[in-house]
Design an enzyme around this catalytic site. Structure first.
Site, PDB file in Angstrom:
ATOM      1  N   ARG A  70       0.826  -1.208   0.000  1.00 33.38           N
ATOM      2  CA  ARG A  70       0.000   0.000   0.000  1.00 33.38           C
ATOM      3  C   ARG A  70       0.865   1.266   0.000  1.00 33.38           C
ATOM      4  O   ARG A  70       0.508   2.273  -0.622  1.00 33.38           O
ATOM      5  CB  ARG A  70      -0.926   0.005   1.218  1.00 33.38           C
ATOM      6  CG  ARG A  70      -2.022  -1.049   1.154  1.00 33.38           C
ATOM      7  CD  ARG A  70      -2.946  -0.952   2.336  1.00 33.38           C
ATOM      8  NE  ARG A  70      -3.650   0.320   2.357  1.00 33.38           N
ATOM      9  CZ  ARG A  70      -4.189   0.854   3.448  1.00 33.38           C
ATOM     10  NH1 ARG A  70      -4.074   0.247   4.614  1.00 33.38           N
ATOM     11  NH2 ARG A  70      -4.833   2.007   3.384  1.00 33.38           N
ATOM     12  N   ASN A 102      -7.304  10.466   6.286  1.00 40.01           N
ATOM     13  CA  ASN A 102      -6.445   9.804   5.317  1.00 40.01           C
ATOM     14  C   ASN A 102      -5.035   9.615   5.874  1.00 40.01           C
ATOM     15  O   ASN A 102      -4.566  10.416   6.688  1.00 40.01           O
ATOM     16  CB  ASN A 102      -6.407  10.598   4.013  1.00 40.01           C
ATOM     17  CG  ASN A 102      -7.792  10.734   3.399  1.00 40.01           C
ATOM     18  OD1 ASN A 102      -8.640   9.865   3.570  1.00 40.01           O
ATOM     19  ND2 ASN A 102      -8.033  11.826   2.695  1.00 40.01           N
ATOM     20  N   HIS A 119      -5.807   9.263  11.785  1.00 36.39           N
ATOM     21  CA  HIS A 119      -5.560   7.834  11.610  1.00 36.39           C
ATOM     22  C   HIS A 119      -4.100   7.520  11.330  1.00 36.39           C
ATOM     23  O   HIS A 119      -3.769   6.401  10.919  1.00 36.39           O
ATOM     24  CB  HIS A 119      -6.440   7.276  10.490  1.00 36.39           C
ATOM     25  CG  HIS A 119      -7.902   7.322  10.822  1.00 36.39           C
ATOM     26  ND1 HIS A 119      -8.892   7.132   9.869  1.00 36.39           N
ATOM     27  CD2 HIS A 119      -8.549   7.507  11.997  1.00 36.39           C
ATOM     28  CE1 HIS A 119     -10.084   7.229  10.455  1.00 36.39           C
ATOM     29  NE2 HIS A 119      -9.894   7.457  11.729  1.00 36.39           N
ATOM     30  N   CYS A 150      15.392  -0.050  20.357  1.00 37.88           N
ATOM     31  CA  CYS A 150      15.253  -1.179  21.281  1.00 37.88           C
ATOM     32  C   CYS A 150      15.328  -2.548  20.615  1.00 37.88           C
ATOM     33  O   CYS A 150      15.356  -3.569  21.307  1.00 37.88           O
ATOM     34  CB  CYS A 150      13.949  -1.053  22.063  1.00 37.88           C
ATOM     35  SG  CYS A 150      12.475  -1.389  21.065  1.00 37.88           S
TER      36      CYS A 150
END
Length: 249
Positions: A70, A102, A119, A150
């Site tokens: 994507r 979006n 989002h 980490c």
């Protein structure tokens, strides 16, 4: 298209404007929605297998590869006239907040500066354990890559199903909707909460609320003005109308 004179006058005189954008704006740049992107090999997977924390724990490689695919789609997309018009609209008001559902970063690429990403952003990653965000990461061939801090797994910096919206961004969005003079709801179905509550918040706080969407939504009957057109058509005309009104005043 005809833009109502009361809308032009109110927007031209506004001091504070808030905008909510949804998938319809990105669709005009060829960015598929989550569901539309589930084609080809991805059509066999449910959202629960691709976009939840439990899915990532279960099969992090699958989830990372889905989002990598994507991400490539987004990288090939370009801001459309709606994105550009919104970046121009921002320059016309002392206070302007662009709130988006979006995750493609196209608003920023078009020049928008004050963007609240409800989002997240698919072009970023973050540590699954610590939450530290990264714009770039070292590609070692390991899938998913590892956090440079980490050593934990990196995940896309997007809000998954089963996750709450980030508090800071949602609080900023509610504040903007509560205090603006004009609120524009653009290319969003107003079906996905809590983002869908923002036009109603603006309405309760006496803002003029405008919906720009080719199709009716649950909010349409409540809007003061409805422009039933694609954002890439309506927004450039709206920006031009506001500029002309200001020059004439």
């Amino acid at each position: 298209m005809t833009i109502p004179a009361p809308l032009i006058d109110r927007l031209a005189g506004a001091k504070s404007v808030a905008v909510l954008t949804g998938a319809g704006v990105s669709a005009e740049s060829g960015v598929p929605t989550f569901r539309d992107a589930q084609t080809g090999m991805w059509a066999n997977f449910s959202p629960e297998e691709l976009a939840t924390p439990s899915a990532f724990r279960r099969n992090p490689k699958l989830v990372w590869e889905w989002y990598s695919w994507r991400r490539k789609l987004v990288a090939g997309a370009q801001p459309n006239p709606a994105h550009i018009a919104l970046s121009e609209l921002e320059l016309l008001f002392p206070v302007f907040h662009l709130i988006t559902q979006n995750v493609d970063g196209l608003h920023q690429r078009a020049g928008s500066r004050t963007v609240v990403e409800l989002h997240g952003n698919i072009t970023r990653s973050k540590c699954f354990d610590e939450g530290t965000k990264f714009l770039t990461w070292k590609e070692t061939g390991e899938v998913p890559p590892r956090c440079p801090n980490c050593g934990g797994m990196l995940r896309p910096d997007v809000v998954w199903f089963e996750e709450a919206l980030p508090d800071a961004e949602m609080n900023s969005a509610v504040q903007a909707a509560s205090t603006c003079d004009v609120f524009l709801s653009i290319g969003t179905s107003t079906l996905v909460y809590p983002a869908a509550s923002l036009p109603f918040t603006a309405l309760r706080n006496r803002a003029m609320v405008v919906e720009i969407n080719p199709q009716p939504t649950p909010f349409t009957p409540q809007a003061h003005h409805v422009l039933p057109a694609a954002a890439g058509v309506a927004l450039p005309e709206l920006v031009g109308a506001v500029r002309r009104a200001r020059k004439a005043s």
